[in-house]
Design an enzyme around this catalytic site. Structure first.
Site, PDB file in Angstrom:
ATOM      1  N   GLY A  98     -25.328   3.297 -55.433  1.00  0.00           N
ATOM      2  CA  GLY A  98     -24.014   2.874 -55.905  1.00  0.00           C
ATOM      3  C   GLY A  98     -23.507   3.806 -56.989  1.00  0.00           C
ATOM      4  O   GLY A  98     -24.197   4.748 -57.415  1.00  0.00           O
ATOM      5  N   ASP A  99     -22.275   3.582 -57.441  1.00  0.00           N
ATOM      6  CA  ASP A  99     -21.659   4.384 -58.509  1.00  0.00           C
ATOM      7  C   ASP A  99     -21.523   5.853 -58.136  1.00  0.00           C
ATOM      8  O   ASP A  99     -21.536   6.736 -58.992  1.00  0.00           O
ATOM      9  CB  ASP A  99     -22.461   4.270 -59.825  1.00  0.00           C
ATOM     10  CG  ASP A  99     -22.631   2.840 -60.272  1.00  0.00           C
ATOM     11  OD1 ASP A  99     -21.614   2.160 -60.428  1.00  0.00           O
ATOM     12  OD2 ASP A  99     -23.775   2.403 -60.447  1.00  0.00           O
TER      13      ASP A  99
ATOM     14  N   HIS B 138     -15.173  -0.034 -59.009  1.00  0.00           N
ATOM     15  CA  HIS B 138     -14.696   1.268 -58.551  1.00  0.00           C
ATOM     16  C   HIS B 138     -13.657   1.765 -59.553  1.00  0.00           C
ATOM     17  O   HIS B 138     -12.668   1.086 -59.819  1.00  0.00           O
ATOM     18  CB  HIS B 138     -14.080   1.156 -57.151  1.00  0.00           C
ATOM     19  CG  HIS B 138     -15.104   0.966 -56.078  1.00  0.00           C
ATOM     20  ND1 HIS B 138     -14.784   0.779 -54.749  1.00  0.00           N
ATOM     21  CD2 HIS B 138     -16.452   0.951 -56.142  1.00  0.00           C
ATOM     22  CE1 HIS B 138     -15.890   0.652 -54.049  1.00  0.00           C
ATOM     23  NE2 HIS B 138     -16.911   0.746 -54.869  1.00  0.00           N
ATOM     24  N   THR B 139     -13.908   2.940 -60.100  1.00  0.00           N
ATOM     25  CA  THR B 139     -13.018   3.512 -61.103  1.00  0.00           C
ATOM     26  C   THR B 139     -12.074   4.509 -60.450  1.00  0.00           C
ATOM     27  O   THR B 139     -12.514   5.406 -59.728  1.00  0.00           O
ATOM     28  CB  THR B 139     -13.829   4.208 -62.206  1.00  0.00           C
ATOM     29  OG1 THR B 139     -14.717   3.251 -62.809  1.00  0.00           O
ATOM     30  CG2 THR B 139     -12.907   4.781 -63.271  1.00  0.00           C
TER      31      THR B 139
ATOM     32  N   THR C  61     -26.031  -8.757 -61.976  1.00  0.00           N
ATOM     33  CA  THR C  61     -24.868  -8.674 -62.872  1.00  0.00           C
ATOM     34  C   THR C  61     -24.443 -10.048 -63.351  1.00  0.00           C
ATOM     35  O   THR C  61     -23.494 -10.180 -64.107  1.00  0.00           O
ATOM     36  CB  THR C  61     -23.673  -8.021 -62.160  1.00  0.00           C
ATOM     37  OG1 THR C  61     -23.305  -8.815 -61.031  1.00  0.00           O
ATOM     38  CG2 THR C  61     -24.011  -6.611 -61.722  1.00  0.00           C
TER      39      THR C  61
ATOM     40  N   GLY D  93     -20.981  -2.218 -68.055  1.00  0.00           N
ATOM     41  CA  GLY D  93     -21.042  -1.407 -69.262  1.00  0.00           C
ATOM     42  C   GLY D  93     -22.458  -0.986 -69.620  1.00  0.00           C
ATOM     43  O   GLY D  93     -22.670  -0.291 -70.618  1.00  0.00           O
ATOM     44  N   ARG D  94     -23.432  -1.394 -68.803  1.00  0.00           N
ATOM     45  CA  ARG D  94     -24.824  -1.053 -69.083  1.00  0.00           C
ATOM     46  C   ARG D  94     -25.059   0.448 -68.891  1.00  0.00           C
ATOM     47  O   ARG D  94     -24.516   1.043 -67.963  1.00  0.00           O
ATOM     48  CB  ARG D  94     -25.771  -1.820 -68.149  1.00  0.00           C
ATOM     49  CG  ARG D  94     -25.843  -3.299 -68.433  1.00  0.00           C
ATOM     50  CD  ARG D  94     -26.874  -3.979 -67.536  1.00  0.00           C
ATOM     51  NE  ARG D  94     -26.500  -3.974 -66.142  1.00  0.00           N
ATOM     52  CZ  ARG D  94     -27.178  -4.610 -65.189  1.00  0.00           C
ATOM     53  NH1 ARG D  94     -28.271  -5.279 -65.496  1.00  0.00           N
ATOM     54  NH2 ARG D  94     -26.767  -4.575 -63.930  1.00  0.00           N
TER      55      ARG D  94
ATOM     56  N   ARG E  39     -26.498   3.532 -67.341  1.00  0.00           N
ATOM     57  CA  ARG E  39     -27.135   3.744 -66.053  1.00  0.00           C
ATOM     58  C   ARG E  39     -28.427   4.543 -66.224  1.00  0.00           C
ATOM     59  O   ARG E  39     -28.507   5.421 -67.082  1.00  0.00           O
ATOM     60  CB  ARG E  39     -26.201   4.498 -65.110  1.00  0.00           C
ATOM     61  CG  ARG E  39     -24.974   3.697 -64.708  1.00  0.00           C
ATOM     62  CD  ARG E  39     -24.084   4.482 -63.765  1.00  0.00           C
ATOM     63  NE  ARG E  39     -22.869   3.716 -63.446  1.00  0.00           N
ATOM     64  CZ  ARG E  39     -21.653   4.193 -63.464  1.00  0.00           C
ATOM     65  NH1 ARG E  39     -21.446   5.454 -63.791  1.00  0.00           N
ATOM     66  NH2 ARG E  39     -20.624   3.426 -63.164  1.00  0.00           N
TER      67      ARG E  39
ATOM     68  N   GLY F 141     -14.277  16.155 -61.198  1.00  0.00           N
ATOM     69  CA  GLY F 141     -13.726  15.249 -62.188  1.00  0.00           C
ATOM     70  C   GLY F 141     -13.082  14.058 -61.516  1.00  0.00           C
ATOM     71  O   GLY F 141     -12.980  14.003 -60.288  1.00  0.00           O
TER      72      GLY F 141
END
Length: 424
Positions: free
Chosen positions: A11-12, A40-41, A129, A302-303, A305, A414
């Site tokens: 993930g991420d 998702h950012t 989570t 916010g943890r 990674r 980026g």
């Protein structure tokens, strides 16, 4: 064209960023599994957005967004997410957001159970989570959950809720030694947050079939990555749903359809949020340096990674599980601070070196086998084509492509939409 955008690893990987980029060529974007347990950012001209439930296509005004039957939906969280986007000028209405009548409603009782179970497990916790995802999927498969379509008949929905609360109270009292749950309190939550969603609820499977027959292009957006899939991931440290591309037609109500293309998203290094085996993990100063360079903190929690070099066995396995036709490699720019770049090229398990990704306890015993590649040690932001890349950066991309056995089509430097190049 039916295309899935999926994660190759834990993930991420940057799926939201590529859904936002590639959705310009699609009419519909669908989420097909999961809930608000990941983020998702997306960064574009309007600002930075973190989406937990809404499909990333919501940021494009001409795209219709579907929340499929494979999802679990926290109505309270959804209203909050919609409110934040509307405040930024994003239009959201039944014309561009459709919720499956077969999706499952995630409620406060599920979050409470999730928290209590993690606390009960203590140092054996799965790294949840605490969003209620495992309990609500459990209720789905025990045939006790409320579906979004139940909200269209409040009387029937209330009876279903009463039955669910009877069961949840037995669990709360018998397992966790807590008080029985209040039907009235939970119904009040349903009335406040869930019932107002009825104008968005429809048979999304029928809607998608009609749109596909008209020639519309559909993109399917996954949450998390292949290594968090309930069947093929690092069980039991997985999500509670199928994150693989093969589930996309099922999770959106069109199981008879086949995907035309699967785009796998893969980071140039490795990250992991939560518990479970992570063979390539770095510790100490090296980990902190990579974490800070990549801004590696969970979009949902916010943890910090867990971080490490690129993991060849895990990525090769993820590519195979996803059936990826092509890859997008993200965050290449993060590695620019390194003069030499380590790669986990294989695993040593009980003294035997393997390039395969193992299952079960063998993964817990795996140790990394390292290789080192030259770094490029310069800024990549000005690169617009493969010809612009320094030789070491191009060699790194080609090395990863060869090791995982899938062509890398896109490389990003980026989070902005334009910060990428096409390899072919």
């Amino acid at each position: 064209m039916l295309t899935a955008i999926v994660g190759i690893n834990w993930g991420d990987e940057g799926k939201g960023r590529f859904v936002d980029l590639l959705s310009a060529d699609y009419d519909i974007v669908c989420r097909y599994q999961g809930g608000n347990n990941a983020g998702h950012t997306v960064i574009n001209s309007r600002g930075k957005f973190i989406l937990n439930l809404l499909p990333s296509g919501i940021l494009r005004p001409d795209v219709v967004n579907v929340m499929g039957n494979g999802m679990v939906i926290d109505a309270e969280h959804l209203w909050g997410e919609m409110g934040r986007l509307r405040a930024a000028g994003v239009e959201i209405g039944p014309q561009n957001l459709k919720i499956s009548d077969r999706a499952i409603l995630c409620m406060p009782c599920h979050k409470q159970q999730d928290i209590l179970e993690e606390e009960r497990l203590a140092d054996r916790a799965y790294g949840s989570t605490r969003s209620g995802i495992a309990p609500v999927y459990g209720d789905k498969y025990m045939k006790k959950a409320l579906r979004m379509g139940d909200l269209l008949n409040p009387g029937y929905c209330r009876k279903r809720l009463e039955s669910l609360m009877e069961f949840k109270s037995l669990v709360a009292q018998g397992v966790y030694h807590r008080e029985a749950l209040s039907v009235e309190e939970m119904w009040g939550w349903v009335e406040q947050f869930a019932l107002p969603l009825t104008e968005y609820i429809c048979d999304t499977g029928r809607y998608l079939e009609e749109q596909i027959e008209e020639g519309k292009d559909v993109m399917f957006e996954a949450q998390l990555g292949a290594l968090r899939d309930i069947d093929f991931g690092i069980y039991p440290y997985t999500s509670s749903s199928n994150t693989i591309a093969a589930y996309a037609p099922i999770g959106t109500g069109i199981p008879g359809r086949r995907l035309d293309c699967t785009v796998g998203i893969m980071k140039a290094y490795s990250t992991c949020v939560g518990e479970g085996p992570f063979t390539c993990e770095l510790f100490g100063d090296k980990a902190e340096e990579l974490r800070e360079a990549g801004g590696e903190y969970g979009a949902k929690t916010g943890r910090p990674r867990r971080v490490g070099p690129f993991d060849v066995p895990a990525s090769r396995y993820g590519v195979r599980m996803q059936g990826a036709d092509m890859l997008a490699l993200t965050k290449m720019d993060v590695l620019s601070y390194l003069k030499e770049i380590p790669v986990c090229a294989g695993y040593s398990i009980d003294g035997k070196v393997t390039g395969e990704f193992p299952v079960g306890d063998a993964l817990n015993r795996a140790k990394p086998v390292w290789e080192t590649l030259p770094g490029w040690h310069c800024d990549l932001s000005g690169c617009k084509s493969p010809a612009d890349l320094p030789k070491a950066a191009l060699d790194y991309i080609l090395y990863l492509e060869k090791q995982v056995g899938c062509p890398i089509r896109y490389v990003s430097f980026g989070p902005e939409r334009e910060q990428y190049l096409e390899m072919k």
